[in-house]
Design a protein around this motif. Structure first.
Motif, PDB file in Angstrom:
ATOM      1  N   MET A  27       0.838  -1.189   0.000  1.00 31.62           N
ATOM      2  CA  MET A  27       0.000   0.000   0.000  1.00 31.62           C
ATOM      3  C   MET A  27       0.881   1.251   0.000  1.00 31.62           C
ATOM      4  O   MET A  27       1.843   1.317   0.752  1.00 31.62           O
ATOM      5  N   THR A  28       0.555   2.207  -0.864  1.00 32.87           N
ATOM      6  CA  THR A  28       1.369   3.429  -0.877  1.00 32.87           C
ATOM      7  C   THR A  28       0.809   4.435   0.124  1.00 32.87           C
ATOM      8  O   THR A  28      -0.395   4.475   0.380  1.00 32.87           O
ATOM      9  N   GLN A  29       1.714   5.206   0.647  1.00 39.37           N
ATOM     10  CA  GLN A  29       1.355   6.235   1.620  1.00 39.37           C
ATOM     11  C   GLN A  29       2.113   7.498   1.272  1.00 39.37           C
ATOM     12  O   GLN A  29       3.250   7.421   0.804  1.00 39.37           O
ATOM     13  N   ALA A  30       1.497   8.639   1.533  1.00 35.54           N
ATOM     14  CA  ALA A  30       2.185   9.906   1.270  1.00 35.54           C
ATOM     15  C   ALA A  30       3.003  10.299   2.493  1.00 35.54           C
ATOM     16  O   ALA A  30       2.512  10.281   3.611  1.00 35.54           O
ATOM     17  N   HIS A  31       4.268  10.628   2.249  1.00 28.02           N
ATOM     18  CA  HIS A  31       5.165  11.053   3.326  1.00 28.02           C
ATOM     19  C   HIS A  31       5.645  12.471   3.050  1.00 28.02           C
ATOM     20  O   HIS A  31       6.153  12.737   1.958  1.00 28.02           O
ATOM     21  N   PRO A  32       5.505  13.369   4.018  1.00 33.44           N
ATOM     22  CA  PRO A  32       5.983  14.725   3.790  1.00 33.44           C
ATOM     23  C   PRO A  32       7.508  14.773   3.780  1.00 33.44           C
ATOM     24  O   PRO A  32       8.153  14.077   4.566  1.00 33.44           O
ATOM     25  N   LEU A  33       8.054  15.568   2.847  1.00 33.30           N
ATOM     26  CA  LEU A  33       9.515  15.737   2.800  1.00 33.30           C
ATOM     27  C   LEU A  33       9.923  17.088   3.368  1.00 33.30           C
ATOM     28  O   LEU A  33      10.741  17.169   4.266  1.00 33.30           O
ATOM     29  N   THR A  34       9.330  18.127   2.812  1.00 34.71           N
ATOM     30  CA  THR A  34       9.751  19.469   3.201  1.00 34.71           C
ATOM     31  C   THR A  34       8.769  20.472   2.603  1.00 34.71           C
ATOM     32  O   THR A  34       7.870  20.104   1.854  1.00 34.71           O
ATOM     33  N   SER A  35       8.962  21.732   2.936  1.00 36.43           N
ATOM     34  CA  SER A  35       8.110  22.763   2.339  1.00 36.43           C
ATOM     35  C   SER A  35       8.625  23.113   0.942  1.00 36.43           C
ATOM     36  O   SER A  35       9.815  22.929   0.646  1.00 36.43           O
ATOM     37  N   CYS A  36       7.743  23.589   0.103  1.00 36.27           N
ATOM     38  CA  CYS A  36       8.140  23.971  -1.262  1.00 36.27           C
ATOM     39  C   CYS A  36       9.220  25.051  -1.248  1.00 36.27           C
ATOM     40  O   CYS A  36      10.131  25.026  -2.071  1.00 36.27           O
ATOM     41  N   GLN A  37       9.133  25.989  -0.294  1.00 37.25           N
ATOM     42  CA  GLN A  37      10.106  27.093  -0.266  1.00 37.25           C
ATOM     43  C   GLN A  37      11.522  26.624   0.032  1.00 37.25           C
ATOM     44  O   GLN A  37      12.485  27.301  -0.297  1.00 37.25           O
ATOM     45  N   LEU A  58      13.023  24.064  -1.179  1.00 33.72           N
ATOM     46  CA  LEU A  58      13.668  23.379  -2.304  1.00 33.72           C
ATOM     47  C   LEU A  58      13.477  24.255  -3.540  1.00 33.72           C
ATOM     48  O   LEU A  58      12.492  24.146  -4.267  1.00 33.72           O
ATOM     49  N   LYS A  59      14.416  25.122  -3.752  1.00 33.02           N
ATOM     50  CA  LYS A  59      14.285  26.134  -4.813  1.00 33.02           C
ATOM     51  C   LYS A  59      14.731  25.551  -6.164  1.00 33.02           C
ATOM     52  O   LYS A  59      15.438  24.546  -6.199  1.00 33.02           O
ATOM     53  N   PRO A  60      14.291  26.182  -7.269  1.00 36.29           N
ATOM     54  CA  PRO A  60      14.732  25.713  -8.585  1.00 36.29           C
ATOM     55  C   PRO A  60      16.264  25.598  -8.633  1.00 36.29           C
ATOM     56  O   PRO A  60      16.979  26.484  -8.163  1.00 36.29           O
ATOM     57  N   GLY A  61      16.730  24.478  -9.147  1.00 39.79           N
ATOM     58  CA  GLY A  61      18.172  24.237  -9.238  1.00 39.79           C
ATOM     59  C   GLY A  61      18.767  23.573  -8.007  1.00 39.79           C
ATOM     60  O   GLY A  61      19.953  23.257  -7.991  1.00 39.79           O
ATOM     61  N   VAL A  87      13.559  21.077 -10.590  1.00 44.70           N
ATOM     62  CA  VAL A  87      14.044  21.419 -11.929  1.00 44.70           C
ATOM     63  C   VAL A  87      13.038  22.383 -12.538  1.00 44.70           C
ATOM     64  O   VAL A  87      11.931  21.971 -12.907  1.00 44.70           O
ATOM     65  N   ASN A  88      13.388  23.636 -12.577  1.00 51.85           N
ATOM     66  CA  ASN A  88      12.511  24.667 -13.150  1.00 51.85           C
ATOM     67  C   ASN A  88      11.104  24.634 -12.560  1.00 51.85           C
ATOM     68  O   ASN A  88      10.112  24.755 -13.277  1.00 51.85           O
ATOM     69  N   GLY A  89      11.002  24.399 -11.254  1.00 50.11           N
ATOM     70  CA  GLY A  89       9.703  24.407 -10.585  1.00 50.11           C
ATOM     71  C   GLY A  89       9.026  23.055 -10.502  1.00 50.11           C
ATOM     72  O   GLY A  89       8.021  22.903  -9.810  1.00 50.11           O
ATOM     73  N   GLU A  90       9.523  22.063 -11.231  1.00 51.28           N
ATOM     74  CA  GLU A  90       9.002  20.690 -11.139  1.00 51.28           C
ATOM     75  C   GLU A  90       9.811  19.940 -10.092  1.00 51.28           C
ATOM     76  O   GLU A  90      11.049  19.982 -10.122  1.00 51.28           O
ATOM     77  N   ILE A  91       9.101  19.233  -9.211  1.00 49.50           N
ATOM     78  CA  ILE A  91       9.797  18.479  -8.168  1.00 49.50           C
ATOM     79  C   ILE A  91       9.851  17.006  -8.551  1.00 49.50           C
ATOM     80  O   ILE A  91       8.831  16.428  -8.963  1.00 49.50           O
ATOM     81  N   TYR A  92      11.018  16.418  -8.402  1.00 50.88           N
ATOM     82  CA  TYR A  92      11.232  14.994  -8.680  1.00 50.88           C
ATOM     83  C   TYR A  92      11.847  14.341  -7.458  1.00 50.88           C
ATOM     84  O   TYR A  92      12.571  14.999  -6.694  1.00 50.88           O
ATOM     85  N   ALA A  93      11.582  13.050  -7.299  1.00 48.62           N
ATOM     86  CA  ALA A  93      12.183  12.307  -6.189  1.00 48.62           C
ATOM     87  C   ALA A  93      12.648  10.943  -6.687  1.00 48.62           C
ATOM     88  O   ALA A  93      11.896  10.231  -7.366  1.00 48.62           O
ATOM     89  N   ILE A  94      13.893  10.630  -6.382  1.00 47.37           N
ATOM     90  CA  ILE A  94      14.470   9.328  -6.752  1.00 47.37           C
ATOM     91  C   ILE A  94      15.250   8.795  -5.554  1.00 47.37           C
ATOM     92  O   ILE A  94      15.511   9.528  -4.590  1.00 47.37           O
TER      93      ILE A  94
END
Ligand code: FES
Length: 102
Positions: A1-11, A13-16, A33-40
């Motif tokens: 089952m997937t669950q959402a986990h908070p990482l941090t606030s948007c502010q 993690l700035k572009p770049g 990356v230019n306002g898109e958030i990715y997680a790996i």
């Protein structure tokens, strides 16, 4: 089952920028990356290098050890020596907080 986990606030993690987080004992690299958030996964699939110690370039993170670049959208390496992808995570933004699905 997937669950959402908070990482941090948007502010925070700035572009770049990219940052390492530990969620359920797993190391996660989140990048903006230019306002898109990715997680790996924050571990190279070649050897045990921490990808967040590398460089963020053109939608990829470059491994600090041997230089393979991993596509942040797919987790696939763009060149050797890495040949296996790293895990990717679905990102959600809710009320100015970045969450990942695990
Ligand atoms: S440890 Fe990442 S490319 Fe070798």
């Amino acid at each position: 089952m997937t669950q959402a986990h908070p990482l941090t606030s948007c502010q925070s993690l700035k572009p770049g920028q990219m940052k390492r987080f530990i969620v359920n004992d797993k190391a996660i690299l989140a990048a903006n990356v230019n306002g898109e958030i990715y997680a790996i996964a924050d571990l190279c699939s070649h050897e045990d290098a921490i990808l967040s110690n590398g460089a963020l370039k053109d939608g990829c993170v470059e491994c600090p050890l041997h230089g393979s670049r991993f596509d942040l959208k797919t987790g696939q390496p763009r060149e050797e020596p890495a040949t296996e992808p790293v895990d990717t995570y679905v990102v959600e933004i809710r009320e100015d907080t970045i969450y990942i699905q695990m």
